[in-house]
Scaffold this motif. Structure first.
Motif, PDB file in Angstrom:
ATOM      1  N   MET A  65       0.611   0.631  10.763  1.00 49.91           N
ATOM      2  CA  MET A  65       1.088   1.047   9.448  1.00 49.91           C
ATOM      3  C   MET A  65       1.325   2.549   9.397  1.00 49.91           C
ATOM      4  SD  MET A  65      -1.457  -1.490   7.338  1.00 49.91           S
ATOM      5  CE  MET A  65      -1.219  -0.729   5.744  1.00 49.91           C
ATOM      6  N   ASP A  66       0.477   3.320  10.091  1.00 49.77           N
ATOM      7  CA  ASP A  66       0.724   4.770  10.182  1.00 49.77           C
ATOM      8  C   ASP A  66       2.066   5.049  10.847  1.00 49.77           C
ATOM      9  OD1 ASP A  66      -1.695   5.323   8.978  1.00 49.77           O
ATOM     10  OD2 ASP A  66      -2.782   5.495  10.875  1.00 49.77           O
ATOM     11  N   VAL A  82       0.856  -1.184   0.000  1.00 54.57           N
ATOM     12  CA  VAL A  82       0.000   0.000   0.000  1.00 54.57           C
ATOM     13  C   VAL A  82       0.888   1.227   0.000  1.00 54.57           C
ATOM     14  CG1 VAL A  82      -1.857  -1.194   1.213  1.00 54.57           C
ATOM     15  CG2 VAL A  82      -0.140   0.038   2.523  1.00 54.57           C
ATOM     16  N   HIS A  83       0.336   2.344  -0.460  1.00 54.49           N
ATOM     17  CA  HIS A  83       1.144   3.565  -0.503  1.00 54.49           C
ATOM     18  C   HIS A  83       0.324   4.746  -0.021  1.00 54.49           C
ATOM     19  CE1 HIS A  83      -0.769   5.641  -3.964  1.00 54.49           C
ATOM     20  NE2 HIS A  83      -1.061   4.407  -4.364  1.00 54.49           N
ATOM     21  N   GLY A  85       5.350   3.984   1.073  1.00 51.10           N
ATOM     22  CA  GLY A  85       4.314   2.995   1.314  1.00 51.10           C
ATOM     23  C   GLY A  85       4.745   1.984   2.352  1.00 51.10           C
ATOM     24  N   HIS A 122      -2.991   4.694   2.707  1.00 47.68           N
ATOM     25  CA  HIS A 122      -2.678   3.285   2.475  1.00 47.68           C
ATOM     26  C   HIS A 122      -3.506   2.720   1.316  1.00 47.68           C
ATOM     27  CE1 HIS A 122      -0.496   3.584   6.181  1.00 47.68           C
ATOM     28  NE2 HIS A 122      -1.586   3.747   6.918  1.00 47.68           N
ATOM     29  N   THR A 180      -8.560   2.351  -0.608  1.00 49.42           N
ATOM     30  CA  THR A 180      -7.862   2.498   0.668  1.00 49.42           C
ATOM     31  C   THR A 180      -7.976   1.205   1.463  1.00 49.42           C
ATOM     32  OG1 THR A 180      -9.797   3.372   1.802  1.00 49.42           O
ATOM     33  CG2 THR A 180      -8.352   4.965   0.728  1.00 49.42           C
ATOM     34  N   LEU A 229       4.874   4.199   8.456  1.00 49.49           N
ATOM     35  CA  LEU A 229       4.981   5.194   7.391  1.00 49.49           C
ATOM     36  C   LEU A 229       5.665   6.455   7.890  1.00 49.49           C
ATOM     37  CD1 LEU A 229       4.085   5.431   4.405  1.00 49.49           C
ATOM     38  CD2 LEU A 229       2.072   6.686   5.222  1.00 49.49           C
ATOM     39  N   CYS A 266       5.319  -5.185   9.060  1.00 50.39           N
ATOM     40  CA  CYS A 266       5.079  -4.024   8.205  1.00 50.39           C
ATOM     41  C   CYS A 266       6.426  -3.369   7.909  1.00 50.39           C
ATOM     42  CB  CYS A 266       4.124  -3.038   8.868  1.00 50.39           C
ATOM     43  SG  CYS A 266       2.474  -3.704   9.132  1.00 50.39           S
TER      44      CYS A 266
END
Length: 637
Positions: free
Chosen positions: A157-158, A114-115, A242, A119, A140, A161, A184
């Motif tokens: 994931m946040d 995901v980017h 990502g 995401h 998303t 990132l 992740c």
């Protein structure tokens, strides 16, 4: 979708490239996902893996025959491409010719890319589709990948990132019943990877792909930046970064671990059930004392121990109080504890002094299991004396708190633990006046790994000095004050004994009267007259008064015939019973026997045993004996 535009920033990637001597010729994106330029050396790094580095001599040209190690790659099954000696898969595919997307697609693990800050889905491999179904590119993750929410991965994931640091969560279960360990990994778009991908896609006979590539790069430079296909960012912002989600199915491992935990829970529950079944199901409540006890097994990571407590009424208002701890864990310690507790009750019925009880227990403990020892404190309370007579076998000191808040500690004598043998135990005394509270406890209450046990006992003294209320309230407060929780690493047993100070109407239910028996045979009628007057003043029913006078007369007559001075008759009334006791200086204990019809004596004890609720006798520590009987008082309904 050109997956080779993405580069994972994994630890060790550039280090491995430098070790192979191609750090200057292959950028990070090419080293991880992109194909190398013609003539450049190929890295042997699996996608997303951080395999140990073998050093500069471990490249494909190393080895005695220049062919390299056929088993160096984890994705390689040991076969080689016959044309050039490069690693090949089981189906003959040359692994170095596969793109990153092809490699990820063949992995049994679930992979998703995901980017951007939202995401947005860029790629999912076949294993992911098989597990959760297809996912639309560009949607998303919050909308199209509910499984990530089930795994609580979106906040993680946040973080990945923002920080650029890989994070891993272990063995989380989703709705389909499977468990996954998820990593992740932060990734980023690389302009050089875009160009390399275009080279691969546009390379064809008769086509000047190099010029077209250069032309495209010049156009990007003139435009002030490279293209962002998704339009979610530019110039290397969040839209260019990502997260690669790598999920390994650990369902079998998780189920095996759960079965192991379930087995451990069953064993622990068995031990706890055995332990609790061997403890008193309901504490005896003497007339003159108020008692409460608490047992708390150790936390789930601690095996059940052998802590126990007991309260034993001895008759004539006297009470035995016991606390003990078997060294060891599990069912075996609980079983040894049960045997010792049963033995204590049997020895207590002999009405022996505390040190003699411990002496008998010492030998029994060695016979039960010589490899396990136990500590024990045994005390006897006599309401006529207002004190505890106790003996200790390696146990922690009894604490007594008085009405003014001062706390006294029962010190010597303390012998070695039970089961060691070769020690003569002795008894000591500590005052327990009306209004005071005594606390018996095991080491789990006061012992901490980071502190000396004396500090724990001192902390218990401070907590006891301010503890007021009923015995159960005091018990609970001591547990809380010493920081004992459900996850405590040791068993805890606490026995709280209060000698209440009675006033008003309550005090009218407790009386004592005594008479010294002087002279000869005339002492018997004088004792009967004394008993009649006292029982009448205590307003007993006529039937109970007559039975009490008869029992007092028989006990006094028995003492006059078989005992020696000094002699004394004692009467005691509580809220539940009448106690009659005669003491003398002779050590020989009377026993009940069947008298022949022609015998002129020998019926006194039989008469007392017949009319009284209970009777008994014991030797006194100062010498002589005491013979007693009890009558239960009728309770008002």
């Amino acid at each position: 979708m050109n997956f080779t535009r993405w580069s994972a920033r994994l630890p060790g990637t550039q280090r491995r490239a430098a070790a192979r001597g191609d750090r200057s010729s292959v950028p990070p994106a090419r080293a991880e996902y992109g194909r190398p330029e013609p003539g450049s050396r190929r890295p042997d790094t699996d996608v997303g893996a951080d395999t140990p580095d073998s050093g500069p001599d471990s490249g494909p040209d190393s080895g005695p025959d220049g062919g390299g190690d056929a088993t160096r790659d984890g994705a390689n099954d040991g076969t080689r491409d016959g044309a050039n000696g490069r690693p090949a898969g089981a189906d003959g595919t040359v692994l170095e010719d596969l793109s990153a997307r092809d490699l990820l697609g063949r992995l049994p693990a679930l992979v998703a890319l995901v980017h951007g800050p939202e995401h947005r889905i860029e790629y999912v491999n076949d294993a992911y589709v098989a597990a959760f179904g297809p996912r639309p590119v560009g949607a998303t993750a919050a909308e199209a990948m509910p499984e990530l929410s089930e795994l609580s991965l979106l906040p993680l994931m946040d973080q990945v990132l923002r920080s650029g640091t890989p994070r891993t969560v272990k063995s989380r279960k989703v709705r389909n019943g499977n468990s996954y360990t998820v990593t992740c990994i932060p990734v980023h778009r690389d302009a050089d990877a875009d160009a390399a991908t275009a080279d691969d896609a546009n390379r064809a006979p008769g086509r000047n792909w190099k010029k077209e590539r250069d032309r495209g790069r010049d156009g990007e430079k003139a435009g002030g930046g490279h293209r962002n296909r998704r339009g979610s960012g530019s110039g290397g912002g969040d839209g260019e970064r990502g997260v690669l989600v790598y999920a390994a199915d650990v369902t079998d491992h998780a189920e095996a671990a759960e079965r192991l935990r379930a087995s451990e829970r069953r064993h622990r529950e068995t031990a706890v059930t055995l332990q609790r079944s061997l403890l008193p199901q309901e504490l005896e409540q003497p007339d003159d004392l108020r008692i409460a006890a608490t047992y708390q097994p150790g936390g789930t990571d601690a095996a059940v121990g052998g802590d126990w407590y007991d309260v034993i009424t001895l008759g004539a208002g006297r009470t035995a109080l016991v606390i003990g701890d078997v060294m060891g864990r599990g069912v075996r310690a609980a079983a040894v504890m049960g045997q010792l507790r049963t033995a204590v009750r049997a020895y207590a019925r002999l009405d022996l002094p505390p040190h003699e009880v411990l002496q008998l227990l010492d030998g029994l403990a060695a016979e039960i299991d010589a490899s396990q020892i136990a500590t024990c404190a045994y005390a006897v309370h006599d309401p006529n004396e207002g004190r505890l007579v106790y003996a200790s076998a390696g146990h922690l000191p009894i604490l007594v708190s008085h009405e003014d808040g001062t706390v006294h500690r029962a010190e010597d004598p303390t012998g070695p633990p039970l089961g060691t043998g070769g020690w003569i135990h002795t008894s000591g005394t500590i005052e327990l006046p009306p209004g005071s509270t005594a606390v018996f406890y095991t080491d789990g209450l006061v012992e901490r790994r980071s502190e000396d046990i004396d500090e724990g006992v001192a902390a218990l003294e401070r907590a006891l000095s301010g503890a007021k209320g009923s015995p159960q309230v005091v018990c609970d407060r001591l547990i809380r004050s010493l920081g004992v929780t459900a996850e405590h690493d040791d068993d805890v047993a606490v026995l709280v004994v209060q000698h209440p100070a009675r006033t008003g109407a309550d005090a009218e239910l407790f009386h004592n009267a005594s008479l010294d028996l002087l002279g000869g045979i005339e002492a018997a009628p004088r004792a009967r007259a004394f008993a009649t007057g006292v029982l009448t003043s205590w307003r007993f029913p006529a039937e109970l008064r007559d039975l009490g006078v008869l029992a007092a007369g028989e006990l006094v007559a028995n003492s006059l015939k078989h005992g020696t001075p000094p002699m004394r008759l004692g009467l005691r009334r509580t809220d539940r019973r009448l106690i009659i006791e005669v003491t003398d200086g002779d050590d020989h204990l009377p026993r009940r026997r069947r008298a022949d019809p022609a015998d002129e004596s020998g019926r006194g004890i039989s008469i007392v045993a017949t009319i009284a609720t209970s009777w008994g006798c014991r030797r006194r520590p100062e010498g002589g004996k005491a013979v007693w009987c009890e009558f239960a008082l009728p309770q008002e309904r």
